[in-house]
Design a protein around this motif. Structure first.
Motif, short mmCIF file in Angstrom:
data_model
loop_
_atom_site.label_atom_id
_atom_site.label_comp_id
_atom_site.label_asym_id
_atom_site.label_seq_id
_atom_site.Cartn_x
_atom_site.Cartn_y
_atom_site.Cartn_z
N ASP A 91 69.76 29.87 44.00
CA ASP A 91 70.04 30.99 43.01
C ASP A 91 71.47 31.42 43.17
OD1 ASP A 91 67.38 30.78 42.39
OD2 ASP A 91 66.92 32.91 43.16
N ARG A 92 72.16 31.58 44.52
CA ARG A 92 73.41 32.05 44.64
C ARG A 92 74.58 30.75 44.69
NH1 ARG A 92 74.31 34.35 50.28
NH2 ARG A 92 74.76 32.20 50.79
N ASP A 93 74.27 29.97 45.39
CA ASP A 93 75.28 28.96 45.55
C ASP A 93 74.93 27.51 44.71
OD1 ASP A 93 75.85 30.44 47.77
OD2 ASP A 93 74.93 29.59 49.12
N TRP A 94 73.92 27.19 44.49
CA TRP A 94 73.64 25.97 43.80
C TRP A 94 73.62 26.15 42.15
CZ3 TRP A 94 73.07 20.79 44.70
CH2 TRP A 94 72.59 20.12 43.84
N GLN A 95 72.68 27.23 41.91
CA GLN A 95 72.71 27.38 40.22
C GLN A 95 73.73 27.57 39.33
OE1 GLN A 95 72.96 30.12 38.01
NE2 GLN A 95 72.10 28.85 36.29
N PRO A 96 74.85 28.46 39.87
CA PRO A 96 76.08 28.40 39.19
C PRO A 96 76.85 27.18 38.90
CG PRO A 96 75.94 30.50 40.76
CD PRO A 96 74.97 29.20 41.10
N GLN A 97 76.84 26.46 39.99
CA GLN A 97 77.72 25.15 39.96
C GLN A 97 77.11 24.14 39.35
OE1 GLN A 97 81.01 25.21 40.90
NE2 GLN A 97 80.30 27.35 41.28
N TRP A 98 75.74 23.95 39.46
CA TRP A 98 74.97 22.78 38.90
C TRP A 98 74.18 23.00 37.59
CZ3 TRP A 98 75.24 17.89 40.93
CH2 TRP A 98 76.14 17.63 42.16
N GLY A 99 73.98 24.36 37.12
CA GLY A 99 73.07 24.74 36.08
C GLY A 99 71.81 24.57 36.04
N THR A 100 71.34 24.57 37.15
CA THR A 100 69.72 24.38 37.30
C THR A 100 69.57 24.97 38.92
OG1 THR A 100 68.00 23.12 37.19
CG2 THR A 100 69.58 22.16 38.55
N THR A 101 68.06 25.30 38.96
CA THR A 101 67.56 25.63 40.11
C THR A 101 66.13 25.23 40.02
OG1 THR A 101 67.61 27.74 41.79
CG2 THR A 101 67.01 28.07 39.31
N ALA A 102 65.44 26.01 41.02
CA ALA A 102 63.97 26.03 41.31
C ALA A 102 63.28 27.10 41.50
CB ALA A 102 63.76 24.49 42.12
N ASN A 103 62.21 27.18 41.38
CA ASN A 103 61.27 28.30 41.97
C ASN A 103 60.70 27.62 43.21
OD1 ASN A 103 60.09 31.02 41.95
ND2 ASN A 103 58.16 30.07 41.26
N LEU A 104 60.91 28.21 44.54
CA LEU A 104 60.61 27.74 45.56
C LEU A 104 59.10 28.67 46.00
CD1 LEU A 104 63.71 27.39 47.74
CD2 LEU A 104 62.32 25.73 46.19
N LEU A 105 58.24 27.90 46.49
CA LEU A 105 56.88 28.58 46.94
C LEU A 105 56.73 28.16 48.18
CD1 LEU A 105 54.65 28.32 43.84
CD2 LEU A 105 56.04 30.29 44.49
N PHE A 106 56.06 28.87 49.26
CA PHE A 106 55.55 28.36 50.67
C PHE A 106 54.24 28.21 50.48
CE2 PHE A 106 55.19 27.89 54.91
CZ PHE A 106 54.08 28.58 55.25
N TYR A 107 53.63 27.37 50.93
CA TYR A 107 52.26 27.05 51.20
C TYR A 107 51.79 26.66 52.66
CZ TYR A 107 50.82 26.75 46.29
OH TYR A 107 50.64 27.04 44.96
N THR A 108 50.53 27.10 52.96
CA THR A 108 50.25 26.92 54.46
C THR A 108 49.64 25.32 54.24
OG1 THR A 108 48.37 27.66 54.22
CG2 THR A 108 49.74 29.16 54.94
N ARG A 109 49.24 24.78 55.61
CA ARG A 109 48.32 23.68 55.51
C ARG A 109 47.22 23.39 54.58
NH1 ARG A 109 48.11 19.62 59.20
NH2 ARG A 109 49.81 20.55 60.59
N SER A 110 46.52 24.64 54.58
CA SER A 110 45.12 24.75 53.88
C SER A 110 45.31 24.82 52.45
CB SER A 110 44.66 25.97 54.76
OG SER A 110 45.06 27.11 54.22
#
Length: 173
Positions: free
Chosen positions: A64-83
């Motif tokens: 959000d802070r470093d990538w998006q302003p330069q590249w114009g896109t980002t992603a929504n990150l989620l953490f999932y456990t093994r199960s």
């Protein structure tokens, strides 16, 4: 032979103004995340879920802070456990122990059905003296920039020849 009429500078300026004034991309509200949802799933036995969850939070800030302003896109990150089961419309980025490709600390590719995915190998990274978080960040950024691993850059060395390079945002060539 037909005479070719070149546009005047005024005509060129009018075209340029029109192209600048015409929005190409949809405007999104400030702070909106535009891009895929990527699930980072801890399948490693050498990392705790807490360590991976904290890394995912830090990577979201990086995007959000470093990538998006330069590249114009980002992603929504989620953490999932093994199960937890990752939905088919999300891109998985698995953290595993040992590499399935000799010498690789991580990689990204796509499934036969065209779904991008990545792998990071925490135990292998440690064996080579590297941090798994650096590899995770690296693969995440490259997944977003070239999810289907099919982009290239052409560098023309002179008027007759050039070189083609893989589009790698984390691997200088």
């Amino acid at each position: 032979m037909d005479k070719i009429t070149l546009p005047t500078q005024e005509q060129i300026n009018t075209i340029l103004k029109a192209s600048v004034a015409t929005p190409v991309l949809k405007a999104y509200p400030a702070g909106a995340r535009v891009g895929p949802t990527i699930v980072i799933q801890n399948l490693s036995t050498v990392l705790t879920d807490t360590a991976v969850r904290n890394a995912v939070a830090a990577l979201q800030i990086q995007l959000d802070r470093d990538w998006q302003p330069q590249w114009g896109t980002t992603a929504n990150l989620l953490f999932y456990t093994r199960s937890q089961t990752i939905p088919n419309n999300y891109w998985p980025l698995y953290i595993q122990d040992t590499s399935d490709v000799s010498g690789a600390l991580g990689y990204h590719t796509e499934t036969n059905t065209g779904r991008p995915f990545g792998r990071v190998f925490a135990k292998t990274a440690a064996q080579y003296g590297y941090s798994w978080t650096v590899t995770l960040s690296h693969e995440l950024l490259e997944m977003i920039a070239d999810p289907f691993v099919n982009l290239t850059v052409f560098y023309q060395t002179n008027y007759k020849t050039g070189r083609i390079y893989a589009f790698e945002v984390g691997d200088p060539v």
